[in-house]
Design a protein around this motif. Sequence first.
Motif, mmCIF file in Angstrom:
data_model
loop_
_atom_site.group_PDB
_atom_site.id
_atom_site.type_symbol
_atom_site.label_atom_id
_atom_site.label_comp_id
_atom_site.label_asym_id
_atom_site.label_seq_id
_atom_site.Cartn_x
_atom_site.Cartn_y
_atom_site.Cartn_z
ATOM 1 N N ALA A 109 0.821 -1.218 0.000
ATOM 2 C CA ALA A 109 0.000 0.000 0.000
ATOM 3 C C ALA A 109 0.859 1.275 0.000
ATOM 4 C CB ALA A 109 -0.970 -0.015 1.179
ATOM 5 N N PRO A 110 1.873 1.405 0.905
ATOM 6 C CA PRO A 110 2.725 2.605 0.836
ATOM 7 C C PRO A 110 3.496 2.701 -0.480
ATOM 8 C CG PRO A 110 3.054 1.426 2.913
ATOM 9 C CD PRO A 110 2.258 0.536 2.026
ATOM 10 N N ALA A 111 3.958 1.548 -0.988
ATOM 11 C CA ALA A 111 4.703 1.550 -2.257
ATOM 12 C C ALA A 111 3.830 2.058 -3.397
ATOM 13 C CB ALA A 111 5.218 0.147 -2.561
ATOM 14 N N ALA B 252 1.842 8.954 -6.646
ATOM 15 C CA ALA B 252 2.262 10.352 -6.596
ATOM 16 C C ALA B 252 3.289 10.661 -7.681
ATOM 17 C CB ALA B 252 2.827 10.675 -5.212
ATOM 18 N N LEU B 253 4.278 9.774 -7.835
ATOM 19 C CA LEU B 253 5.312 9.978 -8.854
ATOM 20 C C LEU B 253 4.728 9.917 -10.268
ATOM 21 C CD1 LEU B 253 8.255 7.817 -7.431
ATOM 22 C CD2 LEU B 253 8.218 10.302 -7.671
ATOM 23 N N ALA C 245 -3.977 1.839 -3.803
ATOM 24 C CA ALA C 245 -3.162 2.067 -2.604
ATOM 25 C C ALA C 245 -4.060 2.258 -1.382
ATOM 26 C CB ALA C 245 -2.267 3.300 -2.809
ATOM 27 N N ALA C 246 -5.158 3.006 -1.561
ATOM 28 C CA ALA C 246 -6.087 3.254 -0.448
ATOM 29 C C ALA C 246 -6.719 1.964 0.054
ATOM 30 C CB ALA C 246 -7.169 4.233 -0.882
ATOM 31 N N ALA C 247 -6.927 0.988 -0.844
ATOM 32 C CA ALA C 247 -7.527 -0.291 -0.443
ATOM 33 C C ALA C 247 -6.672 -0.998 0.598
ATOM 34 C CB ALA C 247 -7.718 -1.185 -1.668
ATOM 35 N N GLY C 248 -5.350 -0.785 0.565
ATOM 36 C CA GLY C 248 -4.459 -1.414 1.548
ATOM 37 C C GLY C 248 -4.601 -0.846 2.944
ATOM 38 N N TYR C 249 -5.148 0.374 3.024
ATOM 39 C CA TYR C 249 -5.348 1.020 4.334
ATOM 40 C C TYR C 249 -6.782 0.914 4.829
ATOM 41 C CZ TYR C 249 -0.837 3.348 3.503
ATOM 42 O OH TYR C 249 0.494 3.619 3.267
ATOM 43 N N SER C 250 -7.675 0.422 3.976
ATOM 44 C CA SER C 250 -9.100 0.450 4.282
ATOM 45 C C SER C 250 -9.589 -0.867 4.876
ATOM 46 C CB SER C 250 -9.878 0.758 2.995
ATOM 47 O OG SER C 250 -11.262 0.703 3.220
ATOM 48 N N GLY D 285 -6.979 7.856 4.971
ATOM 49 C CA GLY D 285 -5.982 8.593 5.756
ATOM 50 C C GLY D 285 -4.775 9.035 4.946
ATOM 51 N N LEU D 286 -4.913 9.018 3.607
ATOM 52 C CA LEU D 286 -3.806 9.434 2.736
ATOM 53 C C LEU D 286 -4.007 10.886 2.304
ATOM 54 C CD1 LEU D 286 -3.558 6.201 0.522
ATOM 55 C CD2 LEU D 286 -1.919 6.956 2.248
ATOM 56 N N GLY D 287 -4.058 11.779 3.279
ATOM 57 C CA GLY D 287 -4.270 13.195 2.990
ATOM 58 C C GLY D 287 -3.181 13.780 2.118
#
Length: 499
Positions: free
Chosen positions: A284-286, A292-293, A333-338, A426-428
């Motif tokens: 998820a962070p990766a 972003a890149l 990526a958000a799915a990994g934090y949800s 939470g990925l503000g």
Amino acid sequence: MSSLVQSVDWLAIAPPTITAVVGLVVLVADLFVAEARKPLLGWIAVAGLAAAALMLLPLLDADRSTFCLVGDTGVCSYTADRFTLVIQFLVLGGALLAALLSVTALKDSGKRLPEGEYWFLFLSSAAGAALLPASRDLATLVVALEVASLPAFALVGLRHGDRRSSEAALKFFLSSVTATAVSLLGISFVYAATGTLHLARVAERIQHVDGQLQTLAQTGVVLTLVGFAFKTAAVPFHFWVPDTYVGAPLPVAAYLSVIGKAVGFSGLILVTVVALPSYADAWAPALAVLAALTMTVGNLGALRQRSTRAYSAVRLLAWSSVGQAGYLLVPIAAAGYSDDPERPIGSTLAYALMYGAVNLGAFAVAALVGRAHRLNRVADYRGLYAASPLTALLMGFFLLCLAGLPPGVIGLFAKVTVFAAAVDAGLGWLAVVMAVNVVIALVYYLRWTALLFRAPEGEAATYRLTAPLTAALALTGVLGIALSGAPQLVLRFTDTGLF
């Protein structure tokens, strides 16, 4: 003793099967059809893709699986659920629109594109792309990925006597083969650590890997993700995109921009969210950093394009597609934090449907302008409204959808759902990066839109619309306008049912 013979659910596998069978029919028919009647092959391909897409309708209210394990019918290699149907609709619908563009491109090519080979390769790639979202084991996933990719290399370099086309095919081939090699190595490590290829069982067993195999499993996860990052054209694995789109026949560039992305992202979703949810703290962070890149590099690359450069219109759309890939990565990526990954994955699918419709529409206009201006520069679009008002209005609408501005409500709606997925997870910081990139993208989209309505330099060009081009423009325009009128239909349709 249980029988090893399985019954096959032919209805479930009908969409990719029909596409593949029609590809073989076209290949054989090419041997017997006279040269003057070769255009008939294109219409057979269009009819085959339409038939394959229609076969999705009986599957809408079903959740069917086939090629299951004999001892456990709950573990299958092919599943036609809502996630599968949404991606197959995008793939087959996008391929149908690209096929309509191809009919005109082949007619204009002056026999530099062999029709039989073109349509066989095109349909073979579409069949692999339709198979991939239904794949529920790593072996089928890799086979589908390669069936979608290998014909695409040949399509890019198929134009006879064109050095740009050959160079584009080589760059595409080398980058994709590298991705495949890395993915296969990663998948082999995951298989060694878990002893299974089925995604559902990988998800269970990888949580309880022996200590000695822990490093092997972690390395396998990383390498598998790197391989799919290549396929999605995520930064820093995006370098092949601009040159490949410019060198390929324009309908093939349109096909790669939508169907190529659908293949990469559906494979990435299956590998991360379905097979490796327990490694979310790693992927998820990766993926958030990659998102972003990718959006930043893509939008800055598009911003730098000079309007007078040869093929700058296609090159700008290529860099724009890299930026759009960044937006598509955000909900994954958000799915990994949800706690409820289905919602952010639904956002990715909603964005992909919007992007597919309007980007293919923009490529359809580029195909029309390219018939009058061989170099297809952004500057060639100046005064399009004076020569063809309806085409200019459609192009302006498509560009505003991609920018996320009214009246392109569906583009705005899709971007808002992606923003919401990032904020809810939470990925503000990622939402802020996306907001900055949306502003950057406004500059080049609005610059191009304004050019359409400026007074032409000299006499206005004459644009010759053909029936297939008209159909492609009409379909994408109607779809974009209808979804802008009722954007909630997209989210209702993209309720994945994966979990």
